[in-house]
Write an enzyme that holds these catalytic residues in place. Structure first.
Site, mmCIF file in Angstrom:
data_model
loop_
_atom_site.group_PDB
_atom_site.id
_atom_site.type_symbol
_atom_site.label_atom_id
_atom_site.label_comp_id
_atom_site.label_asym_id
_atom_site.label_seq_id
_atom_site.Cartn_x
_atom_site.Cartn_y
_atom_site.Cartn_z
ATOM 1 N N LYS A 13 0.826 -1.212 0.000
ATOM 2 C CA LYS A 13 0.000 0.000 0.000
ATOM 3 C C LYS A 13 0.863 1.266 0.000
ATOM 4 O O LYS A 13 0.563 2.217 -0.705
ATOM 5 C CB LYS A 13 -0.930 0.029 1.221
ATOM 6 C CG LYS A 13 -1.972 -1.071 1.221
ATOM 7 C CD LYS A 13 -3.065 -0.787 2.242
ATOM 8 C CE LYS A 13 -2.582 -0.834 3.679
ATOM 9 N NZ LYS A 13 -2.280 -2.208 4.142
ATOM 10 N N ARG A 86 -10.643 1.386 7.445
ATOM 11 C CA ARG A 86 -10.396 -0.032 7.621
ATOM 12 C C ARG A 86 -11.616 -0.775 8.130
ATOM 13 O O ARG A 86 -11.614 -2.004 8.219
ATOM 14 C CB ARG A 86 -9.288 -0.217 8.645
ATOM 15 C CG ARG A 86 -8.093 -0.880 8.030
ATOM 16 C CD ARG A 86 -7.073 -1.046 9.072
ATOM 17 N NE ARG A 86 -5.933 -0.288 8.624
ATOM 18 C CZ ARG A 86 -4.704 -0.727 8.643
ATOM 19 N NH1 ARG A 86 -4.445 -1.897 9.148
ATOM 20 N NH2 ARG A 86 -3.743 -0.005 8.180
ATOM 21 N N ARG A 125 11.117 -6.656 4.659
ATOM 22 C CA ARG A 125 10.868 -5.216 4.480
ATOM 23 C C ARG A 125 11.705 -4.394 5.459
ATOM 24 O O ARG A 125 11.811 -4.705 6.637
ATOM 25 C CB ARG A 125 9.376 -4.933 4.693
ATOM 26 C CG ARG A 125 9.049 -3.454 4.700
ATOM 27 C CD ARG A 125 7.609 -3.224 4.335
ATOM 28 N NE ARG A 125 6.678 -3.563 5.406
ATOM 29 C CZ ARG A 125 5.376 -3.331 5.323
ATOM 30 N NH1 ARG A 125 4.848 -2.795 4.238
ATOM 31 N NH2 ARG A 125 4.585 -3.671 6.318
ATOM 32 N N ARG A 160 10.134 -3.011 11.106
ATOM 33 C CA ARG A 160 9.021 -2.737 12.017
ATOM 34 C C ARG A 160 8.795 -3.905 12.958
ATOM 35 O O ARG A 160 8.760 -5.052 12.517
ATOM 36 C CB ARG A 160 7.746 -2.498 11.203
ATOM 37 C CG ARG A 160 7.588 -1.072 10.752
ATOM 38 C CD ARG A 160 6.485 -0.936 9.751
ATOM 39 N NE ARG A 160 5.216 -1.531 10.200
ATOM 40 C CZ ARG A 160 4.098 -1.486 9.479
ATOM 41 N NH1 ARG A 160 4.105 -0.876 8.303
ATOM 42 N NH2 ARG A 160 2.992 -2.039 9.920
ATOM 43 N N ARG A 171 -1.906 -9.958 12.383
ATOM 44 C CA ARG A 171 -2.432 -8.876 11.563
ATOM 45 C C ARG A 171 -3.150 -9.425 10.344
ATOM 46 O O ARG A 171 -4.181 -8.910 9.932
ATOM 47 C CB ARG A 171 -1.302 -7.929 11.138
ATOM 48 C CG ARG A 171 -0.827 -7.028 12.266
ATOM 49 C CD ARG A 171 0.529 -6.445 11.986
ATOM 50 N NE ARG A 171 0.537 -5.511 10.878
ATOM 51 C CZ ARG A 171 1.624 -5.235 10.159
ATOM 52 N NH1 ARG A 171 2.765 -5.831 10.407
ATOM 53 N NH2 ARG A 171 1.560 -4.377 9.194
#
Ligand code: ADP
Ligand code: ZN
Length: 213
Positions: A13, A86, A125, A160, A171
């Site tokens: 995103k 969301r 990431r 993260r 998640r």
């Protein structure tokens, strides 16, 4: 122009939002990035939202909605909304706020990606720690030129905490439970376009351009 980006955690995103933000020249706002900034400042909002985020839970609608109104008021030209709305509650709230301003949602992009790919991507990431920059890297397919260093600004990269495997699974589970209703909500309004991210950003850009017309 108001564009919403939907997609699982780690689906890209942020990357798509950045591309779109350059293409249509409106600001990109990521609620996740914004919350992380508040957390790093260790202020009241930061401590409040961290109670949810650190567990991989959603921040309550009321908190998010209050923050979003202010951002919309400060960005009359439009926004690329990444991570918001969301929930249906947030979607309806957004509609109401825009309606009052005689504005509307122009487009909703939904990123198509499977869980296995997501777990793999989020593990690799890395994000630039300079919040002004926030460039996103991937140790597999978008490596920084120098180890753990941002190509654009030279600051250190970080992983993260909620991208680590145990939390990302939480998640994802939450995402699957929740995403269907919001995806079909926009589908029913005829606003939704499904897109698949290509690792080549130029190809993704061309795709996006096609759908913006
Ligand atoms: P991702 O989309 O990769 O899960 P984000 O960076 O968008 O991650 O968000 C990180 C966390 O911030 C989410 O897991 C959630 O706890 C919180 N969050 C972000 N946006 C919202 C929102 N619109 N409503 C509720 N919680 C949110
Ligand atoms: Zn940077």
């Amino acid at each position: 122009m108001f564009i919403i980006i939907l997609g699982a955690p780690g689906s890209g995103k942020g990357t798509v939002s950045k591309l779109l933000s350059e293409m249509v020249d409106v600001k990109h706002i990521s609620t996740g990035d914004m919350f992380r900034q508040e957390i790093s400042k260790d202020n009241r909002t930061g401590r409040l939202v961290n109670r949810y985020i650190s567990k991989g839970l959603l921040v309550p609608d009321e908190i998010v909605n209050n923050i979003i109104v202010e951002i919309i008021n400060n960005n009359e030209k439009g926004l690329i909304l990444d991570g918001y709305p969301r929930t249906i509650n947030q979607a309806k709230f957004l509609e109401k706020v825009l309606h009052e301003k005689h504005r509307q949602i122009d487009k909703v992009f939904n990123l198509d990606i499977n869980d296995q790919e997501i777990i793999y991507r989020t593990e690799k990431r890395r994000i630039c720690s300079n919040t002004e920059c926030g460039e996103i890297y991937n140790l597999e397919f978008k490596k920084p030129l120098e180890f753990n260093t941002c190509d654009k600004c030279g600051e250190a990269l970080f992983h993260r905490d909620d991208d680590k495997k145990r939390i990302i699974q939480n998640r994802l589970e939450l995402y699957h439970k929740r995403s269907k209703e919001i995806v079909s909500y926009y589908e029913n309004k005829g606003l939704l376009t499904n897109i698949k991210l290509n690792l080549n950003e130029n190809i993704t850009k061309k795709e996006l351009k096609k759908y913006l017309k």
